[in-house]
Scaffold this motif. Structure first.
Motif, PDB file in Angstrom:
ATOM      1  N   PRO A 146       0.836  -1.211   0.000  1.00  0.00           N
ATOM      2  CA  PRO A 146       0.000   0.000   0.000  1.00  0.00           C
ATOM      3  C   PRO A 146       0.865   1.253   0.000  1.00  0.00           C
ATOM      4  CG  PRO A 146      -0.693  -1.542   1.716  1.00  0.00           C
ATOM      5  CD  PRO A 146       0.608  -2.048   1.185  1.00  0.00           C
ATOM      6  N   ALA A 147       0.445   2.255  -0.766  1.00  0.00           N
ATOM      7  CA  ALA A 147       1.276   3.439  -0.939  1.00  0.00           C
ATOM      8  C   ALA A 147       1.309   4.297   0.313  1.00  0.00           C
ATOM      9  CB  ALA A 147       0.758   4.270  -2.112  1.00  0.00           C
ATOM     10  N   ASN A 148       0.268   4.271   1.121  1.00  0.00           N
ATOM     11  CA  ASN A 148       0.285   5.059   2.355  1.00  0.00           C
ATOM     12  C   ASN A 148      -0.564   4.371   3.415  1.00  0.00           C
ATOM     13  OD1 ASN A 148      -2.447   5.778   1.908  1.00  0.00           O
ATOM     14  ND2 ASN A 148      -1.786   7.486   0.599  1.00  0.00           N
ATOM     15  N   LEU A 149      -0.578   4.968   4.575  1.00  0.00           N
ATOM     16  CA  LEU A 149      -1.240   4.349   5.712  1.00  0.00           C
ATOM     17  C   LEU A 149      -2.742   4.189   5.472  1.00  0.00           C
ATOM     18  CD1 LEU A 149      -0.286   3.259   8.350  1.00  0.00           C
ATOM     19  CD2 LEU A 149      -0.744   5.474   9.416  1.00  0.00           C
ATOM     20  N   HIS A 150      -3.314   5.178   4.778  1.00  0.00           N
ATOM     21  CA  HIS A 150      -4.743   5.094   4.513  1.00  0.00           C
ATOM     22  C   HIS A 150      -5.073   3.868   3.657  1.00  0.00           C
ATOM     23  CE1 HIS A 150      -8.715   5.836   3.089  1.00  0.00           C
ATOM     24  NE2 HIS A 150      -8.261   5.778   1.852  1.00  0.00           N
ATOM     25  N   VAL A 151      -4.301   3.691   2.586  1.00  0.00           N
ATOM     26  CA  VAL A 151      -4.537   2.536   1.719  1.00  0.00           C
ATOM     27  C   VAL A 151      -4.308   1.257   2.506  1.00  0.00           C
ATOM     28  CG1 VAL A 151      -3.878   1.372  -0.413  1.00  0.00           C
ATOM     29  CG2 VAL A 151      -3.864   3.869  -0.310  1.00  0.00           C
ATOM     30  N   ALA A 152      -3.258   1.256   3.334  1.00  0.00           N
ATOM     31  CA  ALA A 152      -2.954   0.063   4.133  1.00  0.00           C
ATOM     32  C   ALA A 152      -4.148  -0.297   5.009  1.00  0.00           C
ATOM     33  CB  ALA A 152      -1.719   0.323   4.989  1.00  0.00           C
ATOM     34  N   ARG A 153      -4.685   0.691   5.718  1.00  0.00           N
ATOM     35  CA  ARG A 153      -5.839   0.436   6.580  1.00  0.00           C
ATOM     36  C   ARG A 153      -6.979  -0.126   5.758  1.00  0.00           C
ATOM     37  NH1 ARG A 153      -5.051   5.195   9.764  1.00  0.00           N
ATOM     38  NH2 ARG A 153      -4.413   4.574  11.867  1.00  0.00           N
ATOM     39  N   PHE A 154      -7.221   0.490   4.592  1.00  0.00           N
ATOM     40  CA  PHE A 154      -8.350   0.077   3.768  1.00  0.00           C
ATOM     41  C   PHE A 154      -8.155  -1.337   3.229  1.00  0.00           C
ATOM     42  CE2 PHE A 154     -11.334   0.393   0.210  1.00  0.00           C
ATOM     43  CZ  PHE A 154     -12.417   0.878   0.909  1.00  0.00           C
ATOM     44  N   MET A 155      -6.895  -1.728   3.005  1.00  0.00           N
ATOM     45  CA  MET A 155      -6.630  -3.048   2.444  1.00  0.00           C
ATOM     46  C   MET A 155      -6.472  -4.110   3.531  1.00  0.00           C
ATOM     47  SD  MET A 155      -6.974  -2.469  -0.645  1.00  0.00           S
ATOM     48  CE  MET A 155      -6.821  -4.186  -1.068  1.00  0.00           C
ATOM     49  N   GLY A 156      -6.851  -3.804   4.728  1.00  0.00           N
ATOM     50  CA  GLY A 156      -6.902  -4.840   5.750  1.00  0.00           C
ATOM     51  C   GLY A 156      -5.680  -4.925   6.641  1.00  0.00           C
ATOM     52  N   TYR A 157      -4.832  -3.898   6.664  1.00  0.00           N
ATOM     53  CA  TYR A 157      -3.737  -3.866   7.631  1.00  0.00           C
ATOM     54  C   TYR A 157      -4.328  -3.330   8.931  1.00  0.00           C
ATOM     55  CZ  TYR A 157      -0.445  -4.763   3.844  1.00  0.00           C
ATOM     56  OH  TYR A 157       0.235  -5.334   2.810  1.00  0.00           O
ATOM     57  N   ARG A 158      -4.894  -4.238   9.709  1.00  0.00           N
ATOM     58  CA  ARG A 158      -5.665  -3.789  10.871  1.00  0.00           C
ATOM     59  C   ARG A 158      -4.765  -3.326  12.008  1.00  0.00           C
ATOM     60  NH1 ARG A 158     -10.067  -7.705  13.169  1.00  0.00           N
ATOM     61  NH2 ARG A 158     -10.643  -5.912  14.459  1.00  0.00           N
ATOM     62  N   ASN A 159      -3.526  -3.829  12.020  1.00  0.00           N
ATOM     63  CA  ASN A 159      -2.640  -3.477  13.127  1.00  0.00           C
ATOM     64  C   ASN A 159      -1.777  -2.289  12.743  1.00  0.00           C
ATOM     65  OD1 ASN A 159      -3.287  -5.816  14.892  1.00  0.00           O
ATOM     66  ND2 ASN A 159      -2.537  -6.908  13.075  1.00  0.00           N
ATOM     67  N   VAL A 160      -2.111  -1.123  13.279  1.00  0.00           N
ATOM     68  CA  VAL A 160      -1.313   0.077  13.037  1.00  0.00           C
ATOM     69  C   VAL A 160      -0.861   0.576  14.401  1.00  0.00           C
ATOM     70  CG1 VAL A 160      -1.324   2.434  12.162  1.00  0.00           C
ATOM     71  CG2 VAL A 160      -2.574   0.637  10.929  1.00  0.00           C
ATOM     72  N   VAL A 161       0.470   0.619  14.578  1.00  0.00           N
ATOM     73  CA  VAL A 161       1.020   0.985  15.893  1.00  0.00           C
ATOM     74  C   VAL A 161       2.004   2.128  15.702  1.00  0.00           C
ATOM     75  CG1 VAL A 161       2.264   0.146  17.918  1.00  0.00           C
ATOM     76  CG2 VAL A 161       0.824  -1.435  16.595  1.00  0.00           C
ATOM     77  N   GLU A 162       1.856   3.149  16.540  1.00  0.00           N
ATOM     78  CA  GLU A 162       2.801   4.259  16.448  1.00  0.00           C
ATOM     79  C   GLU A 162       4.052   3.918  17.250  1.00  0.00           C
ATOM     80  OE1 GLU A 162       1.154   8.156  17.050  1.00  0.00           O
ATOM     81  OE2 GLU A 162       3.178   9.003  17.139  1.00  0.00           O
ATOM     82  N   VAL A 163       5.232   4.147  16.654  1.00  0.00           N
ATOM     83  CA  VAL A 163       6.504   3.734  17.266  1.00  0.00           C
ATOM     84  C   VAL A 163       7.570   4.802  17.028  1.00  0.00           C
ATOM     85  CG1 VAL A 163       6.159   1.239  17.075  1.00  0.00           C
ATOM     86  CG2 VAL A 163       7.044   2.528  15.117  1.00  0.00           C
ATOM     87  N   ALA A 164       8.704   4.638  17.732  1.00  0.00           N
ATOM     88  CA  ALA A 164       9.841   5.541  17.517  1.00  0.00           C
ATOM     89  C   ALA A 164      10.815   4.888  16.546  1.00  0.00           C
ATOM     90  CB  ALA A 164      10.535   5.816  18.842  1.00  0.00           C
ATOM     91  N   ILE A 165      11.470   5.702  15.707  1.00  0.00           N
ATOM     92  CA  ILE A 165      12.444   5.166  14.753  1.00  0.00           C
ATOM     93  C   ILE A 165      13.785   5.036  15.455  1.00  0.00           C
ATOM     94  CG2 ILE A 165      13.645   5.564  12.567  1.00  0.00           C
ATOM     95  CD1 ILE A 165      11.219   7.300  11.767  1.00  0.00           C
TER      96      ILE A 165
END
Ligand SMILES: Nc1ncnc2c1ncn2[C@@H]1O[C@H](COP(=O)(O)OP(=O)(O)O)[C@@H](O)[C@H]1O
Ligand SMILES: [Mg+2]
Lengths: 359, 289
Positions: free
Chosen positions: A234-253
């Motif tokens: 997916p090109a960005n987080l929105h597309v990822a969410r829409f395509m079923g990437y249900r696990n989105v976690v904010e982290v430090a690099i």
């Protein structure tokens, strides 16, 4: 009319509406896309993202606020719909209630000035194509939803349009019929060899039907790619969410080396693949539930430990909620049946851990 | 062995709600109608059919049927024929539609007598229209639009048009515009969309509208007296009934004329509704059944 074409070019197609407080908002913003002859394109996005607006602009049912539409070297966005000659299948079918199935299907041919003798065989062929032979003398009100939908498809394709536009044609059907009709749409598309633009909010439909998917959000194109790329990259987080990437976690690099990025949270340390340029030390990782593997011991890298909170049995596998010590909830789809309360270790491959800028 | 008895349909007490309306109909419509019918067969002199025989043999009575039809049919055709394209143009919601609807509907609230008053000052030989045309030298001849056939026809159009317009507008807005859009993607230009989609779906409504407008126009009375020439070309059938009842005090004859009037209306309405039964009358929306 009926001009066959090699490519249909949408160039910055924009449509604005008067929104709340008289402020104009763009329901469709700068859609640029080139469609080749024979291609099956899916416009995919949540409800209200401007898919129908895009389709209506292409069909000529809505005027553009900006941009242009070209069939090869002919500009067509100023033509009325009856001069464009694209076939359209509407979400609620829009069958003419006072005409029989045969007359509904023959309508477009009649408008093209064909005699009844020439219309009849083509209607018969279209009926055969959608497997409705024998229903030609019924009125639409006497047909089931699935049959009506097939009449609508037959009516749109019998004129052999260079481009067929479909606006969520399956959304009014039940699940079983939806899958059958989906296969039929693909078969008819192949048989005719013309182009199709198909609007849907269902990613399964888009993935299974399309040659290319256009993912949209709030009137803006997010990604244009083949189904596999939209699904896996997916090109960005929105597309990822829409395509079923249900696990989105904010982290430090922690570290970036080439494509690879190592990130960390309170009790997570993972290496993933960067999908967009990152900045200011923070990022979001996106992971699909079905790409985890479940283990009972902390084997290897890219593993997260947590406690099972809930198990939902789904037949082939189970949907397992895993909560880490700091309270991050992960959705995992895996075989095996851990009990609620068990401590488990979930592993995800580096290349399936996608890293995006945080929101 | 006996066949099991079919359960008797329970009496639905909701049906009792129609009792007041039914009683009202009986009292105010059916009773006077039957009374008048009986009365018409009970003439002052002669056999049971004497009134009817008299009507159809008297030179200032039977032609009133034609006189009335000659006014009512054109007026109805004009009203329906004019209302259809105008309502069609206004089918799309817009602020403009609200205004136009309001203006077109005002005559309904005026009543025929007020319309007649206005027309006498406006269309009369010394009325505004005549003065206007003469002032600009557009038409120098004398203008005769009152106290004749045209006066009554114009008044029937003014008072009947809003009614036809509102009725047809409501029929048109009931037709899902997506049907016309679908037709346009199939190659139908606006004319064909009207002809193949709107017109067939509207036809039953138009027939209904025609009947209602016709019945209204056929019983024309005030404007025929005030704006027409009630002794000559606009001596409509209701004038004949009025004279019989209130000048000759022959209620029996008046009843007979009223019955004839009703019969003529019934024939026209039955003919139109008969034609309507041949048309498509199902739902006019797209959607699934
Ligand atoms: N005729 C219209 N007037 C005003 N706003 C509209 C109109 N049509 C669509 N919109 C708005 O445009 C946006 C996109 O609508 P639409 O293209 O129908 O979305 P989708 O088909 O993706 O669900 C929505 O916010 C909708 O409210
Ligand atoms: Mg839509």
């Amino acid at each position: 009319m009926d001009h066959d074409f090699n490519e249909l070019r949408l160039d910055g197609v924009t449509r604005r509406f008067a929104g709340a407080g008289g402020l104009a908002f763009a329901a469709l913003n700068e859609l640029t896309l080139t469609i080749q002859r024979g291609e099956f394109i899916a416009l995919l996005g949540p409800s209200g993202c401007g898919k129908s607006t895009a389709l209506n602009c292409i069909a000529g049912l809505m005027q553009l606020s900006g941009g242009s539409i070209w069939l090869d070297s002919t500009r067509i966005d100023t033509l009325p719909p009856e001069k464009r000659g694209f076939g359209m299948v509407f979400q609620n079918y829009a069958l003419f209630p006072h005409m029989t199935v045969a007359r509904n299907i023959g309508f477009g041919l009649k408008m093209r000035g064909l005699s009844d003798a020439n219309v009849a065989p083509r209607v018969a062929h279209a009926l055969q194509l959608v497997q409705l032979t024998g229903q030609e003398h019924k009125l639409p009100g006497q047909l089931s939803g699935g049959q009506q939908q097939r009449v609508a498809i037959a009516r749109a394709i019998v004129i052999e349009p260079p481009l067929v536009l479909m606006d969520e044609p399956l959304s009014n059907l039940d699940a079983k019929l939806r899958i059958e009709t989906r296969a039929e749409i693909r078969r008819i598309h192949k048989e005719l060899g013309r182009s199709t633009i198909y609007v849907t909010h269902d990613q399964d439909e888009a993935l299974s039907l399309a040659d290319r998917i256009v993912v949209m959000k709030d009137g803006v194109v997010q990604q244009i790619a083949a189904p596999h790329d939209v699904y896996a990259q997916p090109a960005n987080l929105h597309v990822a969410r829409f395509m079923g990437y249900r696990n989105v976690v904010e982290v430090a690099i922690e570290r970036e080396s080439g494509e690879r990025v190592t990130v960390s949270g309170p009790d997570i340390c993972l290496t993933g693949v960067r999908k967009q340029p990152l900045a200011d030390g923070r990022a979001c990782i996106a992971m699909r539930p079905e790409e985890f593997t479940l283990g009972a011991d902390p084997g290897g890298s890219n593993t997260i430990s947590g406690r099972v909170d809930n198990v939902e049995y789904c037949g082939r596998d189970s949907l397992i909620d895993v909560v880490t010590a700091s309270g991050t909830r992960l959705y995992v789809r895996a075989n095996g049946a851990p009990q609620a309360g068990d401590t488990v270790y979930v592993h995800i491959p580096v290349e399936r851990t996608l890293v995006y800028p945080h929101e | 062995m006996t066949a099991p008895e079919a359960p008797r349909a329970a009496f639905d007490r909701v049906l009792l709600l129609v009792v007041p309306a039914a009683a009202f109909m009986l009292l105010l419509f059916i009773y006077p109608f039957l009374y008048g019918l009986a009365l018409s067969f009970n003439p002052k002199e002669g056999g049971a059919l004497a009134n009817y025989a008299h009507f159809f043999t008297t030179d200032n009575l039977w032609p009133t049927i034609w006189t009335t039809l000659r006014l009512a049919l054109p007026a109805t055709l004009i009203n329906v024929g004019l209302a259809l394209p105008i309502a069609f143009k206004m089918r799309v919601k817009s602020p403009y539609q609200r205004w136009a609807t309001t203006i077109l509907v005002i005559p309904i609230t005026l009543g025929t007598v007020l319309i007649a008053e206005g027309m006498l000052t406006y269309f009369g030989p010394k009325g505004w229209l005549a003065q206007f045309l003469q002032f600009f030298h557009l038409y120098e001849g004398s203008i005769r639009l009152t106290h004749n056939y045209w006066g009554v026809l114009i008044s029937l159009v003014i008072s009947g048009f809003p009614f036809a317009f509102l009725l047809i507008l409501s029929y048109i807005t009931g037709i899902d515009p997506v049907l016309a859009r679908a037709a346009s993607t199939l190659g139908a230009d606006p004319r064909s969309q009207f002809r193949h989609i709107y017109l067939p779906l509207l036809a039953p409504g138009l027939a209904m509208c025609f009947c209602l407008a016709f019945v209204q126009a056929f019983s024309v009375f005030p404007s025929a007296v005030l704006l027409g020439s009630p002794a000559g070309p606009t001596r409509v059938i209701s004038i004949a009934a009025y004279e019989a009842a209130f000048e000759q005090y022959d209620y029996s004859m008046a009843s007979a004329i009223a019955m004839i009037m009703g019969f003529v209306q019934l024939v026209i309405v039955a003919a139109v509704l008969g034609a309507r039964s041949l048309m498509y009358r199902g739902p006019v929306s797209a959607g699934k059944g």
